[in-house]
Design an enzyme around this catalytic site. Structure first.
Site, PDB file in Angstrom:
ATOM      1  CB  CYS A   2      -0.869   0.052   1.247  1.00  0.00           C
ATOM      2  SG  CYS A   2      -2.163  -1.185   1.256  1.00  0.00           S
ATOM      3  CG  ASN A 101       3.295  -0.430   3.041  1.00  0.00           C
ATOM      4  OD1 ASN A 101       4.387  -0.130   2.586  1.00  0.00           O
ATOM      5  ND2 ASN A 101       2.667  -1.526   2.678  1.00  0.00           N
ATOM      6  N   GLY A 102       1.759  -2.640   5.389  1.00  0.00           N
ATOM      7  CA  GLY A 102       2.380  -3.801   6.021  1.00  0.00           C
ATOM      8  C   GLY A 102       1.403  -4.933   6.257  1.00  0.00           C
ATOM      9  CE1 TYR A 260       6.209  -5.289 -11.075  1.00  0.00           C
ATOM     10  CE2 TYR A 260       5.140  -5.033  -8.950  1.00  0.00           C
ATOM     11  CZ  TYR A 260       5.057  -5.100 -10.324  1.00  0.00           C
ATOM     12  OH  TYR A 260       3.857  -4.957 -10.947  1.00  0.00           O
TER      13      TYR A 260
END
Ligand code: SF4
Length: 513
Positions: A2, A101-102, A260
């Site tokens: 995210c 985020n996580g 990526y």
């Protein structure tokens, strides 16, 4: 995966800049997004889909305040409904909002604990709600010797409780009503979290925290380093900053960000993502020359577009022409983060068109950033052959991905990973290539860590080597998490074609965020 952002300004409203920031984080998630600001009360707007489709002039006008957070969600397990969008908030104590985020490894245990022990209901399946309630409960229940503590010390106690109870990866940004902003990163610093500053004319300083630096230039912020692993930062509304490192563990940021996920113009953990990708291509080419000294392709083509950078340096190192032999339609999303295998398979040909003049009668070497499931790579090889390539070689800037990620990236089960059960020669055959070569793990680590003033101990590479830094994932747990994840996925494939309210039980895989 995210994207998360928080801005605190001493001078102006932040909603417009949060919107700009989310646009610059859109590549980190396209499933849902949300924004929450406050001035005397919280104002929020959440929705599903792209940022540009969620926010408009009317709802932006409601988002009043000089402190706020925004979030863009990655589409994987955990639901596609608006209930799973962040930020989330609780009224008690003070009024606290959070986004992150996580992934939490011990999510299921914590959901039950938070309900049974703390008497707080988790009303979604997103990890941040658990973190929020652990933090809020600790802040609301000071120990007897907490009474004389400063507010920052009380925040430290609450974050310490989170660190003590929550295992996994989490980079968190929150706001506390009428107090300011609180930011913290898990003790291993697995997910990124950068900080930036902007000086105002009156001598005050605005602050930004975000998953990536991608919006800094557009908004006039300068990079001010990273939130350190195990660090908590509290910024009062007047701009006063307090920070402390509460827990000092091995610093193991995710290596896949460099491979990526991150945008190439990002700087993460003091390392340029673009430069690290150039070095990946360089190392890969050196390895190719060692292993295949007599084989020189006619052209080097990137699998667009993340691999463009590595392919450029690979071609340069080999002294071979770089060619954009595959045209990418820019109006179709990244296939890796689209939900559902069938959709992913179909989208490759929509998205990529081989350029015949570049390919016909040539030996073609394709560089890709990684091979995860292998379907996209196989399709690309087939397309290049259809357009007349004499031979097709394929190199991956990332070593074989063999294990699932439980720290926030959608590569869920070993059954889906091309390299989990197969040897390199079996994958070579499956993809239909003449030669397949992977980057070595040490070469990848060298490429990422060669430059920069970073203090990385060793990046997280659990998806490559199976060494999960949190130390609580064994074969048995992996099996049961994979089973749950498969279950979630089949459910969400149905949800994707026929949206319906999501089951919100306590037993689920940690939801990527
Ligand atoms: Fe990143 Fe892989 Fe670690 Fe997940 S397991 S955090 S994708 S390096």
């Amino acid at each position: 995966m995210c994207g998360v952002v928080g801005i605190l300004s001493t001078q102006k409203q932040v909603a417009g800049e949060l919107y700009e920031s989310l646009i610059h984080l859109q590549h980190r998630g396209q499933d849902a997004a949300g924004m929450m600001t406050y001035n005397k009360r919280f104002h929020e707007k959440k929705g599903t889909g792209y940022i540009r489709d969620i926010f408009d002039e009317r709802n932006m006008a409601r988002l009043q305040g000089q402190v706020g957070i925004g979030h863009t969600r990655y589409p994987t397990v955990g639901g596609f409904s608006i209930e799973e969008a962040q930020p989330v908030m609780t009224h008690v104590p003070y009024g606290i909002s959070m986004a992150h985020n996580g992934n939490l490894v011990n999510y299921n245990t914590l959901v039950n604990e938070v309900y049974e022990q703390d008497h707080r209901l988790i009303n979604s399946s997103v990890d941040i709600e658990v973190i929020l309630h652990i933090f809020a409960h600790a802040l609301d229940h000071p120990k007897s010797d907490d009474k004389d503590l400063s507010f920052f010390d009380q925040i430290c106690r609450a974050v310490d409780t989170v660190f003590h109870r929550a295992s996994g990866a989490y980079s968190v940004i929150g706001t506390i009503m009428n107090k300011g902003m609180v930011v913290f990163r898990d003790p291993h610093g697995i997910r990124p979290l950068v900080k930036g500053v902007r000086q105002n004319d009156d001598g005050t300083t605005d602050r930004i925290f975000a998953s990536e630096t991608t919006m800094f230039y557009a908004l006039g912020f300068e990079l001010d380093g990273n939130v350190a692993p195990g660090e908590v930062i509290y910024i009062e509304e007047n701009g006063t900053v307090h920070s402390r490192i509460l827990k000092n563990e091995q610093f193991t940021p995710c290596i896949f960000e460099y491979v990526y996920f991150a945008r190439p113009d990002s700087i993460q953990n003091e390392i340029s993502v673009y430069r690290s990708r150039l070095r990946m291509g360089q190392n890969l080419a050196k390895r190719w020359k060692e292993e295949y000294p007599k084989i020189v392709p006619d052209i080097v083509i990137p699998a667009p577009s993340t691999a463009n950078t590595a392919a450029l340096s690979f071609a340069h190192e080999l002294g071979v022409r770089f060619s954009e032999g595959l045209y990418k339609n820019p109006f179709i999303g990244r296939t890796f983060i689209m939900p559902g295998q069938e959709i992913r398979k179909k989208s490759v040909r929509y998205k990529l068109v081989p350029q015949e003049f570049e390919i016909r009668d040539k030996t073609v070497l394709i560089v890709d950033d990684s091979i995860v499931r292998g379907n996209t790579s196989k399709e690309i090889v087939r397309m290049v052959r259809e357009f007349g390539a004499k031979k097709v070689f394929f190199v991956s800037a990332c070593p074989p991905v063999k294990f699932p990620c439980f720290y926030g990236v959608d590569m869920p089960t070993r059954g889906e990973l091309a390299a989990a059960q197969r040897s390199v020669s079996e994958i070579e055959k499956y993809m239909g290539v003449d030669i397949l070569m992977y980057q070595k793990i040490d070469d990848l680590v060298e490429a990422v860590t060669r430059r920069g003033e970073h203090n990385i101990d060793r990046p997280c590479m659990a998806c490559l080597n199976g060494q999960y830094i949190t130390g609580d994932i064994d074969e048995h747990i992996m099996d049961s998490m994979e089973q749950q994840r498969n279950h979630e996925r089949s459910k969400h494939c149905l949800l994707y074609t026929s949206p319906s309210p999501r089951d919100r039980g306590c037993s689920r895989m940690p939801s990527s965020a």
